[in-house]
Design a protein around this motif. Structure first.
Motif, PDB file in Angstrom:
ATOM      1  N   PHE A  36       3.184  -4.938   2.009  1.00  0.00           N
ATOM      2  CA  PHE A  36       4.070  -5.859   1.497  1.00  0.00           C
ATOM      3  C   PHE A  36       3.550  -6.445   0.164  1.00  0.00           C
ATOM      4  N   ASN A  37       4.711  -7.077  -0.615  1.00  0.00           N
ATOM      5  CA  ASN A  37       4.179  -7.523  -1.964  1.00  0.00           C
ATOM      6  C   ASN A  37       3.886  -6.064  -2.777  1.00  0.00           C
ATOM      7  N   THR A  38       4.622  -5.037  -2.549  1.00  0.00           N
ATOM      8  CA  THR A  38       4.559  -3.799  -3.503  1.00  0.00           C
ATOM      9  C   THR A  38       5.717  -3.650  -4.243  1.00  0.00           C
ATOM     10  N   ALA A  39       5.757  -3.123  -5.245  1.00  0.00           N
ATOM     11  CA  ALA A  39       6.835  -2.606  -6.122  1.00  0.00           C
ATOM     12  C   ALA A  39       7.127  -1.187  -5.855  1.00  0.00           C
ATOM     13  N   LEU A  40       6.258  -0.738  -5.029  1.00  0.00           N
ATOM     14  CA  LEU A  40       6.501   1.023  -4.735  1.00  0.00           C
ATOM     15  C   LEU A  40       7.256   1.169  -3.381  1.00  0.00           C
ATOM     16  N   PRO A  41       8.419   1.670  -3.247  1.00  0.00           N
ATOM     17  CA  PRO A  41       9.050   1.883  -1.916  1.00  0.00           C
ATOM     18  C   PRO A  41       8.286   3.141  -1.293  1.00  0.00           C
ATOM     19  N   GLY A  42       7.957   2.987   0.037  1.00  0.00           N
ATOM     20  CA  GLY A  42       7.273   3.614   0.850  1.00  0.00           C
ATOM     21  C   GLY A  42       5.697   3.685   0.763  1.00  0.00           C
ATOM     22  N   TRP A  43       5.183   2.599   0.174  1.00  0.00           N
ATOM     23  CA  TRP A  43       3.786   2.608   0.459  1.00  0.00           C
ATOM     24  C   TRP A  43       3.184   2.019   1.719  1.00  0.00           C
ATOM     25  N   LEU A  44       2.685   2.919   2.489  1.00  0.00           N
ATOM     26  CA  LEU A  44       2.296   2.511   3.873  1.00  0.00           C
ATOM     27  C   LEU A  44       0.884   2.256   4.062  1.00  0.00           C
ATOM     28  N   VAL A  45       0.599   1.451   5.137  1.00  0.00           N
ATOM     29  CA  VAL A  45      -0.766   1.045   5.363  1.00  0.00           C
ATOM     30  C   VAL A  45      -1.127   1.699   6.841  1.00  0.00           C
ATOM     31  N   LEU A  46      -2.005   2.295   7.070  1.00  0.00           N
ATOM     32  CA  LEU A  46      -2.676   2.673   8.672  1.00  0.00           C
ATOM     33  C   LEU A  46      -3.616   1.913   8.949  1.00  0.00           C
ATOM     34  N   LEU A  47      -3.487   1.206  10.052  1.00  0.00           N
ATOM     35  CA  LEU A  47      -4.449   0.173  10.581  1.00  0.00           C
ATOM     36  C   LEU A  47      -4.854   0.572  12.005  1.00  0.00           C
ATOM     37  N   PRO A  48      -6.271   0.412  12.228  1.00  0.00           N
ATOM     38  CA  PRO A  48      -6.656   0.610  13.559  1.00  0.00           C
ATOM     39  C   PRO A  48      -6.102  -0.531  14.470  1.00  0.00           C
ATOM     40  N   ARG A  49      -5.730  -0.281  15.887  1.00  0.00           N
ATOM     41  CA  ARG A  49      -5.042  -1.465  16.626  1.00  0.00           C
ATOM     42  C   ARG A  49      -6.183  -2.270  17.120  1.00  0.00           C
ATOM     43  N   ARG A  50      -7.447  -2.093  16.911  1.00  0.00           N
ATOM     44  CA  ARG A  50      -8.494  -2.865  17.288  1.00  0.00           C
ATOM     45  C   ARG A  50      -9.077  -3.328  16.050  1.00  0.00           C
ATOM     46  N   HIS A  51      -9.912  -4.477  16.206  1.00  0.00           N
ATOM     47  CA  HIS A  51     -10.728  -4.950  14.840  1.00  0.00           C
ATOM     48  C   HIS A  51     -11.556  -3.881  14.659  1.00  0.00           C
ATOM     49  N   VAL A  52     -11.740  -3.357  13.419  1.00  0.00           N
ATOM     50  CA  VAL A  52     -12.745  -2.589  13.043  1.00  0.00           C
ATOM     51  C   VAL A  52     -13.134  -2.847  11.518  1.00  0.00           C
ATOM     52  N   ARG A  78       6.639  12.620   1.812  1.00  0.00           N
ATOM     53  CA  ARG A  78       7.434  13.657   0.743  1.00  0.00           C
ATOM     54  C   ARG A  78       8.765  13.702   1.259  1.00  0.00           C
ATOM     55  N   SER A  79       9.013  14.145   2.424  1.00  0.00           N
ATOM     56  CA  SER A  79      10.455  13.982   3.059  1.00  0.00           C
ATOM     57  C   SER A  79      11.438  12.876   2.756  1.00  0.00           C
ATOM     58  N   VAL A  80      10.844  11.821   3.027  1.00  0.00           N
ATOM     59  CA  VAL A  80      11.492  10.799   2.616  1.00  0.00           C
ATOM     60  C   VAL A  80      11.791   9.941   1.089  1.00  0.00           C
ATOM     61  N   THR A  81      10.826   9.993   0.404  1.00  0.00           N
ATOM     62  CA  THR A  81      10.853   9.713  -1.101  1.00  0.00           C
ATOM     63  C   THR A  81      10.628  10.721  -1.846  1.00  0.00           C
ATOM     64  N   GLY A  82      10.430  12.011  -1.597  1.00  0.00           N
ATOM     65  CA  GLY A  82      10.303  13.116  -2.686  1.00  0.00           C
ATOM     66  C   GLY A  82       9.131  13.069  -3.453  1.00  0.00           C
ATOM     67  N   ILE A 104      -1.516   4.678   2.340  1.00  0.00           N
ATOM     68  CA  ILE A 104      -1.085   6.075   2.075  1.00  0.00           C
ATOM     69  C   ILE A 104       0.219   5.718   1.083  1.00  0.00           C
ATOM     70  N   VAL A 105      -0.113   6.161  -0.094  1.00  0.00           N
ATOM     71  CA  VAL A 105       0.714   5.851  -1.121  1.00  0.00           C
ATOM     72  C   VAL A 105       1.424   7.040  -1.747  1.00  0.00           C
ATOM     73  N   PRO A 106       2.856   6.848  -1.898  1.00  0.00           N
ATOM     74  CA  PRO A 106       3.722   8.062  -2.354  1.00  0.00           C
ATOM     75  C   PRO A 106       3.378   7.997  -3.854  1.00  0.00           C
ATOM     76  N   ARG A 107       2.978   9.370  -4.353  1.00  0.00           N
ATOM     77  CA  ARG A 107       2.704   9.410  -6.014  1.00  0.00           C
ATOM     78  C   ARG A 107       3.875  10.371  -6.354  1.00  0.00           C
ATOM     79  N   MET A 108       4.863   9.279  -6.918  1.00  0.00           N
ATOM     80  CA  MET A 108       6.038  10.039  -7.345  1.00  0.00           C
ATOM     81  C   MET A 108       5.804  11.023  -8.586  1.00  0.00           C
ATOM     82  N   ALA A 109       6.663  11.963  -8.934  1.00  0.00           N
ATOM     83  CA  ALA A 109       6.209  12.638 -10.168  1.00  0.00           C
ATOM     84  C   ALA A 109       6.619  12.130 -11.534  1.00  0.00           C
ATOM     85  N   ASP A 110       7.390  10.844 -11.428  1.00  0.00           N
ATOM     86  CA  ASP A 110       7.434  10.300 -12.776  1.00  0.00           C
ATOM     87  C   ASP A 110       6.711   8.997 -12.740  1.00  0.00           C
ATOM     88  N   LEU A 111       5.655   8.825 -11.900  1.00  0.00           N
ATOM     89  CA  LEU A 111       4.814   7.608 -11.741  1.00  0.00           C
ATOM     90  C   LEU A 111       4.297   7.541 -13.324  1.00  0.00           C
TER      91      LEU A 111
END
Length: 157
Positions: A36-52, A78-82, A104-111
């Motif tokens: 959330f609060n990102t200007a980059l489409p597709g910026w993902l966050v991978l979280l453990p389901r228990r508190h770690v 890569r497939s979704v955002t290119g 997990i941040v998509p780094r676009m070629a034109d970043l």
């Protein structure tokens, strides 16, 4: 186990009620959310389901699944955002966000060069008018989920 004052744990407690952007995919160990609060489409966050609070506290099962998730999500992005590549980053230092999580941040070629490498986090500090709208994040979540269930991913996600 979840911790009530933890943002991620608060979401986990309501996993069945979360919109697609907050539960792109999950298994018994991990949940994926669109940042959330990102200007980059597709910026993902991978979280453990228990508190770690630290990577060394992951169980062997959580650790075994971690690499698979990171690669599967990178392929789906890569497939979704290119994107040209993905950045995989873990700090878990921000106030209220000490729960281990991997960006997990998509780094676009034109970043732009000023946003490459660790400076990509500036895209989390952009004005609200530049944030990805919730409906767009939900669309991206659906597209990423479809890729995870297709030939790039596993059907159980």
């Amino acid at each position: 186990m979840t911790t009530p004052e933890c943002y991620a744990c608060g979401k986990e407690a309501r996993i069945d009620e979360l919109p697609p952007r907050e539960c792109v995919a999950h298994d018994e160990h991990w949940r994926v959310a669109h940042a959330f609060n990102t200007a980059l489409p597709g910026w993902l966050v991978l979280l453990p389901r228990r508190h770690v609070a630290a990577v060394h506290d992951l169980t062997d099962a959580e650790a075994a699944a971690l690499g698979t998730w990171q690669v599967s999500l990178s392929r789906a992005l890569r497939s979704v955002t290119g994107c040209a590549k993905t950045y995989v980053v873990q700090f878990a230092e921000a106030e209220g966000f000490a729960h281990v999580h991997f960006h997990i941040v998509p780094r676009m070629a034109d970043l732009q060069p000023e946003h490459r490498g660790p400076r990509v986090f500036e895209l989390l500090r952009r004005p609200e008018r530049e944030h990805i709208p919730a409906d767009r994040a939900d669309q991206l979540a659906g597209a990423i989920r479809a890729q995870l269930q297709g030939p790039l991913g596993r059907a159980d996600r």
